[in-house]
Design an enzyme around this catalytic site. Structure first.
Site, PDB file in Angstrom:
ATOM      1  N   CYS A 111       0.787  -1.143  -0.019  1.00  0.00           N
ATOM      2  CA  CYS A 111       0.044   0.036  -0.064  1.00  0.00           C
ATOM      3  C   CYS A 111       0.627   1.298  -0.051  1.00  0.00           C
ATOM      4  O   CYS A 111       0.466   2.363  -0.169  1.00  0.00           O
ATOM      5  CB  CYS A 111      -0.920  -0.110   1.111  1.00  0.00           C
ATOM      6  SG  CYS A 111      -2.190  -1.544   0.976  1.00  0.00           S
ATOM      7  N   HIS A 146      -2.281   8.009   6.590  1.00  0.00           N
ATOM      8  CA  HIS A 146      -2.469   6.504   5.828  1.00  0.00           C
ATOM      9  C   HIS A 146      -3.783   6.028   6.514  1.00  0.00           C
ATOM     10  O   HIS A 146      -4.639   5.220   5.576  1.00  0.00           O
ATOM     11  CB  HIS A 146      -1.274   5.922   6.033  1.00  0.00           C
ATOM     12  CG  HIS A 146      -1.474   4.527   5.413  1.00  0.00           C
ATOM     13  ND1 HIS A 146      -1.471   4.200   4.251  1.00  0.00           N
ATOM     14  CD2 HIS A 146      -1.710   3.227   5.858  1.00  0.00           C
ATOM     15  CE1 HIS A 146      -1.598   2.972   4.005  1.00  0.00           C
ATOM     16  NE2 HIS A 146      -1.852   2.357   5.040  1.00  0.00           N
ATOM     17  N   GLU A 155       0.309   5.155  13.800  1.00  0.00           N
ATOM     18  CA  GLU A 155       0.529   6.446  13.092  1.00  0.00           C
ATOM     19  C   GLU A 155       0.620   7.655  13.818  1.00  0.00           C
ATOM     20  O   GLU A 155       1.652   8.413  13.782  1.00  0.00           O
ATOM     21  CB  GLU A 155      -0.324   6.752  11.761  1.00  0.00           C
ATOM     22  CG  GLU A 155       0.080   7.503  10.768  1.00  0.00           C
ATOM     23  CD  GLU A 155      -0.713   7.440   9.603  1.00  0.00           C
ATOM     24  OE1 GLU A 155      -0.434   8.234   8.686  1.00  0.00           O
ATOM     25  OE2 GLU A 155      -1.933   6.837   9.500  1.00  0.00           O
ATOM     26  N   LYS A 166      -9.248   8.436   3.398  1.00  0.00           N
ATOM     27  CA  LYS A 166      -9.694   6.997   3.321  1.00  0.00           C
ATOM     28  C   LYS A 166     -11.211   6.773   3.921  1.00  0.00           C
ATOM     29  O   LYS A 166     -11.823   6.050   3.432  1.00  0.00           O
ATOM     30  CB  LYS A 166      -8.700   5.936   3.797  1.00  0.00           C
ATOM     31  CG  LYS A 166      -7.598   5.860   2.797  1.00  0.00           C
ATOM     32  CD  LYS A 166      -6.756   4.655   3.350  1.00  0.00           C
ATOM     33  CE  LYS A 166      -5.284   4.568   2.806  1.00  0.00           C
ATOM     34  NZ  LYS A 166      -4.395   5.490   3.017  1.00  0.00           N
ATOM     35  N   PHE A 195       1.844  -3.615   3.878  1.00  0.00           N
ATOM     36  CA  PHE A 195       2.389  -5.153   4.334  1.00  0.00           C
ATOM     37  C   PHE A 195       3.883  -5.220   4.093  1.00  0.00           C
ATOM     38  O   PHE A 195       4.083  -4.563   2.881  1.00  0.00           O
ATOM     39  CB  PHE A 195       1.452  -5.901   3.872  1.00  0.00           C
ATOM     40  CG  PHE A 195      -0.074  -6.092   4.199  1.00  0.00           C
ATOM     41  CD1 PHE A 195      -0.114  -5.380   5.418  1.00  0.00           C
ATOM     42  CD2 PHE A 195      -0.813  -7.052   3.790  1.00  0.00           C
ATOM     43  CE1 PHE A 195      -1.741  -5.523   5.902  1.00  0.00           C
ATOM     44  CE2 PHE A 195      -2.176  -7.128   4.415  1.00  0.00           C
ATOM     45  CZ  PHE A 195      -2.566  -6.423   5.332  1.00  0.00           C
TER      46      PHE A 195
END
Length: 412
Positions: free
Chosen positions: A163, A303, A314, A333, A399
């Site tokens: 990602c 993120h 984060e 997101k 990942f």
């Protein structure tokens, strides 16, 4: 090293099929999440996703082109066309051997792979695959398709760092132009992951939200009741160009790419470091690369995907880096869902638009802030806020422990 600027952008997302539509819906707090229509998901634990809104391949491509290309490439070509049109590159004088493409994806042409294998499983004695099976499914096909479409003959390859892939592509493009290995590079990413294999696979990991009865409220970073991310599809494209080249052809400069950096957690195959150590290191390196101090950053596009560990780590990473001053924060997101390898490209567009318009889009769907999130952090919620921004940061993590950070600055 040469300075690098952005002269064009393109977006294809669940909340809009152009930069203009994407930005308008983002600042208005729209959600692009709905029930999956790509396939029958009725037996899957997760039955929601962020599918493309406002565009179908038939609007831009012939039936022959659609048959020969995976959605991964179709999405890429759609976003790149908007970016190139905005840049005015094709109407100016340029050396096509000095124009490259660096494109990202986390999953290659998974729809093509899945459909081919399912057909083979029905009748393995036939052993018959489409002659387009391999070229449609390869990870590097979009970069090649873009080059072929526009006769760009410079640097060309694809990037995968889960990602963090799109930010990795932007960083590579930044450095190649800095080093005078190219004048212009098309950078970005596309993803077409709404398939049985990926919805089922990520669902088996319990990474996906199962808030099937409330799709538009399912992507909820930092909310106490978040239960995973929502998978989405789409593409984002940026035209990166040396400042001198852009000025020579009289291009409109949207923003500058100030710096970028990567690191790795070396902690776990899928989980981020709980204290955010690797992410913090990447942010520090990006600031160093941009020759900026933490206080110079006015906004961070997070993120934050809506996973319990990731969101908190984060914030901890940001706390390690931004000690005296915490920038405005938001997680787009919450509106778009998670575009996996294309996330960084879409969020780069959002970050540059925030810089350009002086508006920080809000994080939607936070009904009850997670008690693990420190009180008083400048997390923009519910409504966008106006802000005079000179530099913004965009975070992506993936990942494998990948952390990729890009910093954009005002063109003024």
């Amino acid at each position: 090293m040469r300075r690098v600027v952005i002269t064009g952008m393109g977006a294809l997302t669940p909340i809009g099929a152009s930069v203009e539509a994407f930005w308008e819906n983002l600042v208005n707090g729209k959600s692009g999440i709905g029930r999956i229509t790509r396939f029958d998901a009725s037996n899957f634990p997760c039955r929601i996703a962020g599918e493309i809104s406002g565009w179908e391949p038939e609007q831009s491509f012939t039936p022959r082109e659609i048959n020969r290309k995976d959605r991964l490439s179709l999405y890429a070509l759609k976003a790149v066309k908007e970016a190139i049109d905005q840049s005015g590159l094709l109407s100016s004088s340029y050396d096509n051997e000095r124009i490259g493409v660096i494109w990202a994806s986390g999953n290659a042409g998974i729809e093509t792979i899945e459909d081919g294998l399912l057909e083979f499983a029905k009748n393995p004695a036939m052993v018959r695959f489409s002659p387009f099976y391999v070229p449609k499914s390869l990870l590097d096909t979009p970069s090649g398709e873009i080059a072929l479409e526009y006769r760009f003959m410079g640097i060309n390859y694809s990037v995968v760092s889960a990602c963090a892939s799109s930010n990795s592509a932007i960083m590579d493009a930044l450095n190649y132009i800095r080093w005078n290995k190219a004048d212009v590079i098309v950078a970005g990413g596309s993803e077409a992951p709404i398939t049985r294999a990926l919805i089922g696979g990520f669902g088996a990991m319990k990474a996906l939200s199962r808030n099937n009865d409330n799709p538009q409220g399912a992507s909820r970073p930092f909310d106490r009741d978040r239960d995973g991310f929502v998978m989405s599809e789409g593409a984002g494209a940026l035209i990166l160009e040396s400042l001198e080249h852009a000025q020579q052809r009289g291009a409109h400069i949207i923003a500058e790419v100030k710096g970028a950096a990567m690191s790795n957690d070396a902690f776990h195959a899928t989980s981020t470091h709980p204290e955010g150590d690797g992410a913090a290191r990447a942010m520090r390196l990006a600031l160093q690369d941009a020759d900026l101090l933490p206080d110079d950053i006015g906004y961070i596009n997070l993120h934050a995907t809506g996973t319990r560990v990731g969101d908190v780590s984060e914030i901890k990473a940001i706390g390690q880096v931004f000690i005296n001053h915490t920038p405005l924060l938001s997680a787009t997101k919450s509106s778009t869902g998670h575009l996996l390898g294309a996330a960084g490209a879409i969020e780069a567009v959002a970050s540059v638009m925030a810089l350009k318009e002086g508006i920080v889009p809000a994080t939607i769907n936070i009904d009850h802030l997670d008690e693990s999130i420190p009180a008083g952090i400048p997390l923009v919620r519910d409504m966008p806020v106006k802000a005079h921004l000179k530099n913004v940061m965009s975070n992506t993590f993936g990942f494998g422990g990948h952390n990729a950070i890009v910093i954009f600055g005002s063109s003024e």
